[in-house]
Design an enzyme around this catalytic site. Structure first.
Site, PDB file in Angstrom:
ATOM      1  N   HIS A   8       0.843  -1.198   0.000  1.00  0.00           N
ATOM      2  CA  HIS A   8       0.000   0.000   0.000  1.00  0.00           C
ATOM      3  C   HIS A   8       0.877   1.245   0.000  1.00  0.00           C
ATOM      4  O   HIS A   8       0.375   2.355   0.023  1.00  0.00           O
ATOM      5  CB  HIS A   8      -0.893   0.042   1.253  1.00  0.00           C
ATOM      6  N   ASN A   9       2.193   1.024   0.038  1.00  0.00           N
ATOM      7  CA  ASN A   9       3.148   2.135   0.167  1.00  0.00           C
ATOM      8  C   ASN A   9       3.462   2.716  -1.215  1.00  0.00           C
ATOM      9  O   ASN A   9       4.151   2.093  -2.024  1.00  0.00           O
ATOM     10  CB  ASN A   9       4.409   1.589   0.854  1.00  0.00           C
ATOM     11  N   ASP A  68       9.351  -7.646   2.530  1.00  0.00           N
ATOM     12  CA  ASP A  68       9.379  -7.243   3.921  1.00  0.00           C
ATOM     13  C   ASP A  68      10.788  -6.771   4.215  1.00  0.00           C
ATOM     14  O   ASP A  68      11.769  -7.389   3.782  1.00  0.00           O
ATOM     15  CB  ASP A  68       8.977  -8.400   4.845  1.00  0.00           C
ATOM     16  N   GLY A 149      10.280   6.376   5.788  1.00  0.00           N
ATOM     17  CA  GLY A 149      10.738   5.530   6.888  1.00  0.00           C
ATOM     18  C   GLY A 149      11.974   6.109   7.572  1.00  0.00           C
ATOM     19  O   GLY A 149      12.020   7.286   7.922  1.00  0.00           O
ATOM     20  N   TYR A 150      12.992   5.276   7.723  1.00  0.00           N
ATOM     21  CA  TYR A 150      14.207   5.659   8.437  1.00  0.00           C
ATOM     22  C   TYR A 150      15.237   6.358   7.532  1.00  0.00           C
ATOM     23  O   TYR A 150      16.369   6.583   7.962  1.00  0.00           O
ATOM     24  CB  TYR A 150      14.855   4.404   9.040  1.00  0.00           C
ATOM     25  N   ASP A 151      14.868   6.696   6.317  1.00  0.00           N
ATOM     26  CA  ASP A 151      15.828   7.272   5.366  1.00  0.00           C
ATOM     27  C   ASP A 151      16.624   8.462   5.914  1.00  0.00           C
ATOM     28  O   ASP A 151      17.831   8.548   5.666  1.00  0.00           O
ATOM     29  CB  ASP A 151      15.120   7.688   4.069  1.00  0.00           C
ATOM     30  N   LYS A 171      19.562   5.973  -4.707  1.00  0.00           N
ATOM     31  CA  LYS A 171      19.109   5.063  -3.646  1.00  0.00           C
ATOM     32  C   LYS A 171      18.783   3.691  -4.236  1.00  0.00           C
ATOM     33  O   LYS A 171      19.228   2.661  -3.722  1.00  0.00           O
ATOM     34  CB  LYS A 171      17.881   5.643  -2.922  1.00  0.00           C
ATOM     35  N   HIS A 176      18.910  -1.937  -0.287  1.00  0.00           N
ATOM     36  CA  HIS A 176      18.412  -3.273   0.030  1.00  0.00           C
ATOM     37  C   HIS A 176      17.312  -3.695  -0.954  1.00  0.00           C
ATOM     38  O   HIS A 176      17.380  -4.730  -1.579  1.00  0.00           O
ATOM     39  CB  HIS A 176      17.892  -3.248   1.473  1.00  0.00           C
ATOM     40  N   ARG A 177      16.277  -2.828  -1.080  1.00  0.00           N
ATOM     41  CA  ARG A 177      15.147  -3.201  -1.940  1.00  0.00           C
ATOM     42  C   ARG A 177      15.576  -3.218  -3.407  1.00  0.00           C
ATOM     43  O   ARG A 177      15.185  -4.089  -4.175  1.00  0.00           O
ATOM     44  CB  ARG A 177      13.969  -2.245  -1.731  1.00  0.00           C
TER      45      ARG A 177
END
Ligand code: IMP
Length: 194
Positions: A8-9, A68, A149-151, A171, A176-177
């Protein structure tokens, strides 16, 4: 090929669309009419990714992948890890999660951490997993306005900027993603032989 990305992000969807080859049409959860929050009740990133992908495949009978992600801080023995989204408590937002992490790390010199993403893909009756990791450190203040998020508090190794200060293209190329998605796309290209 049409493929559901179980998120949903909107930020994530935009990140991933930029990495998707033109022969694959990514469909979001809202486009298939799925508005519910899929519960993340697994005990690992792998379990949570599979739970989300399976939910869509079983309920909507569609090929799907889900991701996730966790932020693992070495000085905190891997916390917040699978609890990254609700580190400051249920219903708390990214600001509150970052504030809690910064509080936990006051006076701690080892600020090393990594983001880890697991992607689970359900396609043609089988499930495949892909991973991606980026190493970096948690800085002591929030810097930058982009990302999510934590960016603002994560600075990847080899860079002076946080993820929130880097362009989306940069990025994506190191994250990671981004790495997990690249593995997923290689797999999909092999399957469709393009
Ligand atoms: P999820 O697995 O995507 O739900 O992410 C779990 C938690 O990690 C959430 O708090 C996200 O905001 C955070 N997160 C996931 N990906 C990133 C990222 O690329 N940058 C910063 N935070 C992220």
């Amino acid at each position: 090929m049409q493929l559901v990305f179980a998120t949903h992000n909107q930020n994530k969807l935009e990140e991933v669309k930029k990495l998707t080859p033109s022969n694959i049409t990514l469909i979001s959860l809202s486009e298939i009419g799925c508005t519910e929050d899929i519960p993340e009740i697994g005990k690992s990133l792998e379990e949570n990714a599979q739970i989300k992908a399976n939910y869509v495949t079983e309920k909507y009978n569609l090929p799907c992948f889900a991701d996730d992600t966790g932020l693992l801080v070495n000085a905190l023995k891997g916390a917040p890890g699978i609890y990254s989204a609700r580190y400051a408590g249920e219903g708390k937002n990214a600001e509150e999660n970052m504030n809690k992490l910064l509080d936990e790390l006051v006076n701690i010199t080892d600020r090393s951490a990594h983001f880890k993403t697991i992607i689970a893909l359900n396609l043609q009756g089988s499930t495949s997993l892909f991973d991606g990791i980026v190493e970096g450190e948690i800085i002591s203040e929030k810097l930058g306005d982009d990302g999510f998020g934590y960016d603002p508090i994560f600075r990847p190794n080899g860079y002076q900027e946080t993820f929130a200060q880097l362009s989306l293209a940069t990025k994506n190329s190191i994250s990671h993603r981004g790495k997990a998605i690249q593995k997923l796309m290689i797999h999909l290209r092999q399957l469709s032989n393009v």
